[in-house]
Enzyme design. Structure first.
Site, PDB file in Angstrom:
ATOM      1  N   CYS A 113       0.825  -1.205   0.000  1.00  0.00           N
ATOM      2  CA  CYS A 113       0.000   0.000   0.000  1.00  0.00           C
ATOM      3  C   CYS A 113       0.863   1.260   0.000  1.00  0.00           C
ATOM      4  CB  CYS A 113      -0.983  -0.040   1.173  1.00  0.00           C
ATOM      5  SG  CYS A 113      -2.303   1.199   1.054  1.00  0.00           S
ATOM      6  N   HIS A 213      -3.653  -5.326   0.353  1.00  0.00           N
ATOM      7  CA  HIS A 213      -3.128  -5.742   1.655  1.00  0.00           C
ATOM      8  C   HIS A 213      -3.191  -7.260   1.804  1.00  0.00           C
ATOM      9  CE1 HIS A 213      -2.625  -1.846   3.831  1.00  0.00           C
ATOM     10  NE2 HIS A 213      -3.451  -1.438   2.866  1.00  0.00           N
ATOM     11  N   GLU A 215      -1.553  -9.061   3.703  1.00  0.00           N
ATOM     12  CA  GLU A 215      -1.423  -9.484   5.103  1.00  0.00           C
ATOM     13  C   GLU A 215      -2.777  -9.738   5.752  1.00  0.00           C
ATOM     14  OE1 GLU A 215      -1.648  -4.944   5.565  1.00  0.00           O
ATOM     15  OE2 GLU A 215      -1.045  -6.425   4.072  1.00  0.00           O
TER      16      GLU A 215
END
Length: 236
Positions: A113, A213, A215
Site C-alpha cells: 500500500c 493488503h 497481510e
C-alpha cells in the site's frame, strides 16, 4: 531462513486510545505472522535519522515497507491538495534512506500500500494525492467491508513476478492515494479495471510492491500467501 526487517509505523498522537498516551512504533501483527508462518525471523525497524538507515539494514536480509500516512507531496514537488490526509515527513525521509541502503546492499524490498507509493516517489514518480483527482469509480476504500474480503478486481501481467496469480484477481483495498507518474525503472504489473496501478516491480533490483493488503488475506487466500513466500524465500 531470512531475517525480514519491517519498517515500523510511528503512532505519534497522545490520546488515551489505543496506546494509553504512549507514542509507539508498531506494525501489523498479520504481517509478522505471514513471515513467521513461513519460518522466517522478523525484526521491526523504528523510524530514525536517515543517516542511521544503513546501520539498520545491516541487521536484516530484506525489508518491507508497510501502510500508513500519506506520502508528503513535497517529495514529488506538489502543493498539498485539500484532501491530503496526515503526513509524516520524518518517516518518509527515513524510508527513502532505507530504500537507498537496501539498494546499495542489493537487499530485496517489498512494499504494501503506502510502501508501493513510497517506492514510486523514491524513483522519481508522483502520486494522485486523492482518488478524486482521477476518474475512478471503484471503491478503493472498502470500509465497512471486512479487511479479509476482496472487493475489486485487478489484471495481472503474465510476464511479471506475480504471474502465478489469476490474470483477473480480486483484492482488498484501503487507500486514497495512487500512482500518477510511474517512477523511473519501475514496471506496472497489475492494474484495476479503472486503469490505476495496483502493483509494481523492478526485477533487477529485487523490488516488488502491491497496492492491496495481502497481510489481511493470506491465512485464507493461498495466492496472497504465496506473495509473501515469493519475497521471503528469495524467488523474486
Amino acid at each position: 531462513m531470512a531475517i525480514i526487517g519491517i519498517l515500523g509505523t510511528p503512532y505519534n498522537t497522545v490520546e488515551k486510545t489505543p496506546f494509553w498516551w504512549n507514542k509507539v512504533s508498531y506494525t501489523r501483527q498479520s504481517i509478522i505472522d505471514a513471515f513467521q508462518n513461513l519460518g522466517h525471523t522478523v525484526v521491526i525497524l523504528p523510524v530514525d535519522k536517515p543517516e542511521n538507515a544503513q546501520k539498520y539494514l545491516a541487521l536484516v536480509d530484506k525489508i518491507v515497507l508497510t501502510g500508513g500516512a500519506d506520502v508528503s507531496p513535497r517529495f514529488y514537488g506538489e502543493e498539498p491538495h485539500s484532501l491530503l490526509e496526515t503526513t509524516d515527513p520524518k518517516r518518509d525521509a527515513f524510508e527513502f534512506a532505507a530504500i537507498e541502503a537496501a539498494l546499495a546492499a542489493e537487499k530485496p524490498i517489498f512494499g504494501i500500500c503506502r510502501g508501493l507509493q513510497v517506492l514510486n516517489v523514491y524513483f522519481g514518480g508522483s502520486l494522485y494525492q486523492d482518488l478524486s483527482q482521477t476518474s475512478s469509480t471503484i471503491k478503493h476504500r472498502q470500509s465497512p467491508t471486512p479487511q479479509e474480503i476482496p472487493t475489486h478486481q485487478v489484471t495481472v501481467a503474465k510476464d511479471s513476478s506475480l504471474n502465478f496469480l489469476p490474470e483477473h484477481y480480486l483484492v482488498n483495498s484501503f487507500h486514497h492515494q495512487v500512482v500518477k507518474e510511474l517512477g523511473e525503472g519501475l514496471t506496472a504489473i497489475a492494474h484495476g479495471t479503472d486503469g490505476l496501478v495496483e502493483a509494481i516491480e523492478n526485477k533487477e533490483k529485487g523490488i516488488l510492491a502491491v497496492q492491496w493488503h495481502p497481510e489481511c488475506t493470506w491465512p485464507t487466500e493461498a495466492f496472497d500467501q504465496k506473495i509473501f513466500q515469493l519475497f521471503a524465500d528469495g524467488s523474486l
